[in-house]
Design an enzyme around this catalytic site. Structure first.
Site, PDB file in Angstrom:
ATOM      1  N   CYS A 173      71.269 -19.116  25.364  1.00  0.00           N
ATOM      2  CA  CYS A 173      71.751 -20.352  25.815  1.00  0.00           C
ATOM      3  C   CYS A 173      71.932 -20.379  27.353  1.00  0.00           C
ATOM      4  O   CYS A 173      71.525 -21.452  27.939  1.00  0.00           O
ATOM      5  CB  CYS A 173      73.069 -20.896  25.268  1.00  0.00           C
ATOM      6  SG  CYS A 173      74.359 -19.661  25.627  1.00  0.00           S
ATOM      7  N   LYS A 198      80.169 -21.824   8.863  1.00  0.00           N
ATOM      8  CA  LYS A 198      78.854 -22.293   8.505  1.00  0.00           C
ATOM      9  C   LYS A 198      77.946 -21.378   9.112  1.00  0.00           C
ATOM     10  O   LYS A 198      77.595 -22.040  10.556  1.00  0.00           O
ATOM     11  CB  LYS A 198      78.910 -23.736   8.587  1.00  0.00           C
ATOM     12  CG  LYS A 198      77.331 -24.296   8.623  1.00  0.00           C
ATOM     13  CD  LYS A 198      76.243 -24.131   7.495  1.00  0.00           C
ATOM     14  CE  LYS A 198      75.301 -24.821   8.017  1.00  0.00           C
ATOM     15  NZ  LYS A 198      74.421 -23.650   8.713  1.00  0.00           N
ATOM     16  N   GLU A 240      79.400 -26.463  22.120  1.00  0.00           N
ATOM     17  CA  GLU A 240      78.691 -25.567  22.923  1.00  0.00           C
ATOM     18  C   GLU A 240      77.322 -25.699  22.807  1.00  0.00           C
ATOM     19  O   GLU A 240      76.745 -25.242  21.765  1.00  0.00           O
ATOM     20  CB  GLU A 240      79.248 -23.889  22.885  1.00  0.00           C
ATOM     21  CG  GLU A 240      80.473 -23.800  22.995  1.00  0.00           C
ATOM     22  CD  GLU A 240      81.168 -23.742  24.431  1.00  0.00           C
ATOM     23  OE1 GLU A 240      80.202 -23.947  25.511  1.00  0.00           O
ATOM     24  OE2 GLU A 240      82.210 -23.763  24.575  1.00  0.00           O
ATOM     25  N   GLU A 290      64.558 -27.003  27.244  1.00  0.00           N
ATOM     26  CA  GLU A 290      65.170 -25.750  26.836  1.00  0.00           C
ATOM     27  C   GLU A 290      64.147 -25.211  25.953  1.00  0.00           C
ATOM     28  O   GLU A 290      63.906 -25.419  24.768  1.00  0.00           O
ATOM     29  CB  GLU A 290      66.396 -25.905  26.195  1.00  0.00           C
ATOM     30  CG  GLU A 290      67.087 -24.400  25.937  1.00  0.00           C
ATOM     31  CD  GLU A 290      68.195 -24.598  24.795  1.00  0.00           C
ATOM     32  OE1 GLU A 290      68.052 -25.082  23.833  1.00  0.00           O
ATOM     33  OE2 GLU A 290      69.256 -23.560  25.240  1.00  0.00           O
TER      34      GLU A 290
END
Ligand code: NAD
Length: 476
Positions: A281, A171, A246, A380
């Site tokens: 990330c 996906k 993750e 973040e």
């Protein structure tokens, strides 16, 4: 079009993701959103292929050689795959051609190569019995991936999943679906049987349907912590499927007073923060620096920030392209403005750019006078924004570095060997870099701790996540 059971598939749902390129707002083809019934069809195709054993029971050397062919085909189609990701999510074509796509191919090849090197085990021998410990495929697994490194994130998951003999439903993110469909076509051409690698396009509804599905045995997710927490809940609400997550990061780049290589440190920091418009990330987004070095270090950083000004990602000389969407840049900009209101000082950037008319671009941004309790130091940002925090001692640096809900990456810069050893042990992160950042290799596990996730991508440790460990006793 989604790709199910070896062919393009027309979803039952007529919902679509309408798309414009972040490069210049040009209209792109809409992407169909698969709903729960479409997901059921994909899961049935994957389950059918798994149960027939067309892949799961293929001799290992045949699986290996097909994965090699798959990797070769990815390399032969670098330009096609690169242009799809470039148009959809705005990354520079140079990064895609020389980094993302080749690394994805290498990752598939690495896992193909690994499968006949990883041995099963035998328990300590008894006179009258023998216990063997085997790793068997989970069955039907789903890979749910983000848009920031579409090819690499995908390869890190489908590589080990396929190598272990699973059937897979990929996906992709709604912002980077086209390369995933192309990848599934190449997998079929390489000889991966129909139904073994399926792609369902869509949004959160599609991902949720997969993660809650009673006949999916594992979900391997890369994306935000917020969605990662939902995936964990979906697994608990459904069939207790295997999960690996993750997730997000807010990584500290610690420069101690014993660091004597400031120009190299500044160069490394800029590379791993401003690259890909900061949509990394493991971006080194918090600089924690001894106050005695700040006055020398900041000018070096300002020089480096100039190198990472965005330019048209379709230009092969562009190092940094567009951000993935205008809406996201509004959030980035708001965080920067809030930080200034909180007392941070803007020393460069802090605004959108019209690098290409209609496109989504943001200037490399540096904020000083940041304290670790500010929103800018904790959230973040996923944009080209650096927070600079000064400290008075090593102990304070370590404390602040670890004062975050995340634990993906961290770095320490020092020319003192004992300090490097001591501080690297104290930093709480899945990857710690000493006098470096972003060192990476297929052989090394990658993944966070704390709210950056559970489980690992890459390396032999990743392979084991895609398998059930089984203990079989023989009595003589
Ligand atoms: P996201 O969490 O919004 O989406 C990731 C994927 O999950 C997409 O495919 C999305 O469609 C799907 N999804 C969204 N809602 C869902 C739901 N309720 N159920 C199931 N699936 C759902 O993340 P994003 O914006 O695509 O990517 C950026 C994030 O990814 C950042 O936080 C970044 O740190 C993280 N990331 C982490 C790593 C890592 O290795 N730790 C690598 C790359 C990106």
């Amino acid at each position: 079009m989604p790709f199910i059971n070896g062919r393009h598939y027309q979803p039952k749902s007529d919902r679509c993701i309408v798309k414009n390129s972040p490069i210049d707002n040009r209209v792109l083809p809409s992407i169909p959103i698969c709903n729960r019934s479409d997901v059921d069809i994909a899961v049935a195709a994957a389950r059918g292929s798994f149960n027939r054993g067309v892949w799961s029971q293929l001799p290992i050397n045949e699986r290996k050689s097909i994965l090699f062919k798959f990797a070769n085909l990815i390399e032969a189609h670098i330009a096609d795959l690169a242009i799809l990701d470039c148009l959809e999510m705005g990354k520079s074509i140079e990064n895609l051609v020389y980094d993302d796509v080749p690394v994805a191919a290498q990752s598939i090849r690495w896992f193909g190569e690994a499968i006949d090197k990883v041995y099963n085990n035998c328990s300590p021998l008894n006179e009258n019995s023998l216990g063997i410990i085997t790793h068997e495929p989970l069955g039907v697994v789903s890979a749910i991936v983000p848009w920031n490194y579409p090819m690499i994130m995908t390869a890190w998951k489908i590589g080990p999943a396929l190598a272990m003999g699973n059937s897979v439903i990929l996906k992709p993110a709604e912002q980077s679906s086209l390369s995933a469909i192309k990848l599934a076509e190449l997998a079929l051409e390489a000889g991966i049987p129909a139904g073994v690698l399926n792609v369902v396009t869509g949004d959160s509804e599609t991902g949720q349907a997969l993660a809650q599905h009673m006949d999916v045995d594992g979900v391997f997710f890369t994306g935000s912590t917020q969605v990662g927490k939902l995936i964990m809940q979906y697994a608990g609400q459904s069939n207790l499927k295997r999960i690996a997550l993750e997730c997000s990061g807010k990584s500290p780049f610690v420069v101690l007073d014993s660091c004597k290589q400031l120009p190299f440190a500044a160069q490394t920091l800029a590379r791993h923060l401003f690259f890909n418009q900061g949509q990394i990330c493991s971006a080194a987004s918090r600089l924690i620096i001894d106050e005695s070095l700040a006055a020398d270090f900041i000018p070096l950083l300002l020089e480096q920030a100039q190198i990472y000004q965005p330019s048209n990602p379709l230009d092969i000389n562009s190092r940094v392209g567009a951000s993935f969407c205008h809406k996201h840049l509004e959030t980035v900009d708001k965080l920067v403005k809030n930080a200034q209101a909180d007392g941070a000082k803007l020393i460069c950037g802090g605004h959108k750019l019209e690098t290409v008319k209609g496109g989504a671009y943001y200037a490399p941004t540096i904020l000083t006078n940041v304290t670790n309790d500010m929103e800018i130091a904790q959230a973040e940002i996923f944009g080209p924004v650096l927070s600079v925090i000064t400290v008075k001692s090593e102990a304070e640096a370590v404390e602040i570095a670890n004062e975050t809900p995340f634990g993906l990456a961290a770095g320490v810069w020092t020319d003192d060997f004992s300090t490097a050893h001591r501080v690297s042990r104290q930093l709480k992160a899945g990857s710690v870099h000493v006098n470096s950042w972003g060192e990476d290799d297929a052989t090394a596990p990658f993944g966070g701790i704390k709210q950056s996730g559970v489980g690992k991508d890459k390396s032999v440790w990743a392979l084991q996540q895609y398998a059930n460990m089984k203990n079989t006793w023989f009595k003589f």
